[in-house]
Design a protein around this motif. Structure first.
Motif, PDB file in Angstrom:
ATOM      1  N   LEU A 187      23.844  68.148  78.086  1.00  0.00           N
ATOM      2  CA  LEU A 187      24.841  69.137  78.490  1.00  0.00           C
ATOM      3  C   LEU A 187      24.842  70.311  77.507  1.00  0.00           C
ATOM      4  CD1 LEU A 187      27.846  66.904  79.629  1.00  0.00           C
ATOM      5  CD2 LEU A 187      26.127  68.041  81.037  1.00  0.00           C
ATOM      6  N   ARG A 221      33.535  67.139  77.769  1.00  0.00           N
ATOM      7  CA  ARG A 221      32.908  68.443  78.057  1.00  0.00           C
ATOM      8  C   ARG A 221      33.744  69.087  79.144  1.00  0.00           C
ATOM      9  NH1 ARG A 221      30.430  72.739  78.221  1.00  0.00           N
ATOM     10  NH2 ARG A 221      28.179  73.037  78.417  1.00  0.00           N
ATOM     11  N   ILE A 251      23.628  73.827  87.784  1.00  0.00           N
ATOM     12  CA  ILE A 251      24.825  74.605  88.129  1.00  0.00           C
ATOM     13  C   ILE A 251      24.765  75.962  87.427  1.00  0.00           C
ATOM     14  CG2 ILE A 251      27.362  74.624  88.043  1.00  0.00           C
ATOM     15  CD1 ILE A 251      26.109  72.373  89.778  1.00  0.00           C
ATOM     16  N   ALA A 274      24.807  76.404  83.514  1.00  0.00           N
ATOM     17  CA  ALA A 274      26.010  75.945  82.803  1.00  0.00           C
ATOM     18  C   ALA A 274      25.727  74.507  82.367  1.00  0.00           C
ATOM     19  CB  ALA A 274      27.221  76.015  83.719  1.00  0.00           C
ATOM     20  N   ILE A 275      25.900  73.586  83.294  1.00  0.00           N
ATOM     21  CA  ILE A 275      25.382  72.235  83.122  1.00  0.00           C
ATOM     22  C   ILE A 275      24.219  72.115  84.113  1.00  0.00           C
ATOM     23  CG2 ILE A 275      27.574  71.324  82.261  1.00  0.00           C
ATOM     24  CD1 ILE A 275      28.154  70.176  84.990  1.00  0.00           C
ATOM     25  N   PRO A 276      23.374  71.123  83.973  1.00  0.00           N
ATOM     26  CA  PRO A 276      22.123  71.119  84.750  1.00  0.00           C
ATOM     27  C   PRO A 276      22.330  71.331  86.260  1.00  0.00           C
ATOM     28  CG  PRO A 276      22.025  69.427  83.062  1.00  0.00           C
ATOM     29  CD  PRO A 276      23.429  69.989  83.025  1.00  0.00           C
ATOM     30  N   CYS A 332      22.602  72.943  77.696  1.00  0.00           N
ATOM     31  CA  CYS A 332      21.694  73.948  78.244  1.00  0.00           C
ATOM     32  C   CYS A 332      22.436  75.200  78.691  1.00  0.00           C
ATOM     33  CB  CYS A 332      20.922  73.371  79.437  1.00  0.00           C
ATOM     34  SG  CYS A 332      22.005  72.812  80.761  1.00  0.00           S
ATOM     35  N   CYS A 333      23.709  75.286  78.379  1.00  0.00           N
ATOM     36  CA  CYS A 333      24.520  76.410  78.864  1.00  0.00           C
ATOM     37  C   CYS A 333      23.981  77.733  78.335  1.00  0.00           C
ATOM     38  CB  CYS A 333      25.968  76.221  78.435  1.00  0.00           C
ATOM     39  SG  CYS A 333      27.031  77.618  78.871  1.00  0.00           S
ATOM     40  N   TYR A 334      23.913  78.722  79.233  1.00  0.00           N
ATOM     41  CA  TYR A 334      23.424  80.052  78.841  1.00  0.00           C
ATOM     42  C   TYR A 334      24.331  80.677  77.775  1.00  0.00           C
ATOM     43  CZ  TYR A 334      21.799  84.854  79.099  1.00  0.00           C
ATOM     44  OH  TYR A 334      21.291  86.089  78.784  1.00  0.00           O
TER      45      TYR A 334
END
Lengths: 160, 160
Positions: free
Chosen positions: A14, A92, B55, B51-53, A16-18
């Motif tokens: 979790l 989260r 999404i 955001a999360i994988p 990987c958020c931009y």
């Protein structure tokens, strides 16, 4: 030793958020910390994060407020549960609503500081108010309603 | 011949916006058009806008709604003045407030369509409501209060 940011405790799957994921090499990788009862995040915009010349892009401001607030929400929920952020299961949060008021043009040539305050922690919902400060002035205010990611959307290795 | 987007009418000196400026090579370069009384913009997120994988990142959604709404505000103001968008002086709007409600997780693997409606045109202020559609579902709703850029902040060659 540098202290860990809220976002550094997010599970790898979790992260990987931009806006704030430590594993998103294209992203902003913002970092949030407690400063007493407030949370704080400092981000220096890139030269291309512009709206009109010399002024920070409003979408960037919204993005920083968004991720700083969901990070603050997670940290606040750990506090409310008297848990350290490295304990399982991980918490989260994602954004249910985002509201930003742009009070002044935000100068592009200085760091942006976002300071958050937890307005409410209730069940799976946390409300965070924040202000963005640049050049010594409050240039924007935000309010985010964050909700805890449901267990079925959490990665398998992060569930209890 | 492809029709021009709202943003293609912005003066060159005001076309550096990260969200919609045609001269910002790092930016999203979103394009908005009229579709009857609604304005429409389609943007395909990059794989890292997560955001999360799986999404879409909420800050990206906020950014698209932001720029699509200020573009719609400018176009609506030209309409209200019975003027073509290539007439002088140019009109350019910035965001006073941005409100986004995230209704559903937005899938990352499809184009995002934002459709705007002008709620109010009053003096220098325009209010635009919008909805973001992905995979056939309304995943987010936005409301932007946009204000016209004051003459003294417009580039000299765009003033009358």
């Amino acid at each position: 030793m540098e202290k860990k940011a809220f976002q550094d405790y997010y599970p790898d799957d979790l992260s990987c958020c931009y806006g704030c994921g430590k594993h998103n090499e294209h992203g902003l990788q913002i970092k949030s910390y407690w400063d007493g009862d407030e949370s704080v995040c400092v981000y220096t915009p890139r030269p291309y994060h512009t709206a009109i010349p010399g002024i920070v892009y409003g979408g960037l401001i919204a993005s920083i407020i968004d991720c700083h607030s969901t990070g603050t929400a997670a940290a606040a929920k750990y506090r409310a549960e008297n848990r350290a952020m490295d304990t399982m299961p991980p918490l989260r949060f994602v954004t249910a609503s985002l509201n930003v008021n742009y009070l002044l043009p935000t100068p592009l040539d200085c760091p942006l500081e976002v300071r958050g305050r937890v307005k409410e922690v209730k069940g799976r919902k946390v409300v965070v108010e924040s202000r963005l400060i640049a050049g010594g002035k409050v240039c924007a205010r935000g309010e985010v309603v964050a909700v805890q990611v449901p267990e079925h959307m959490m990665p398998v290795n992060a569930r209890q």
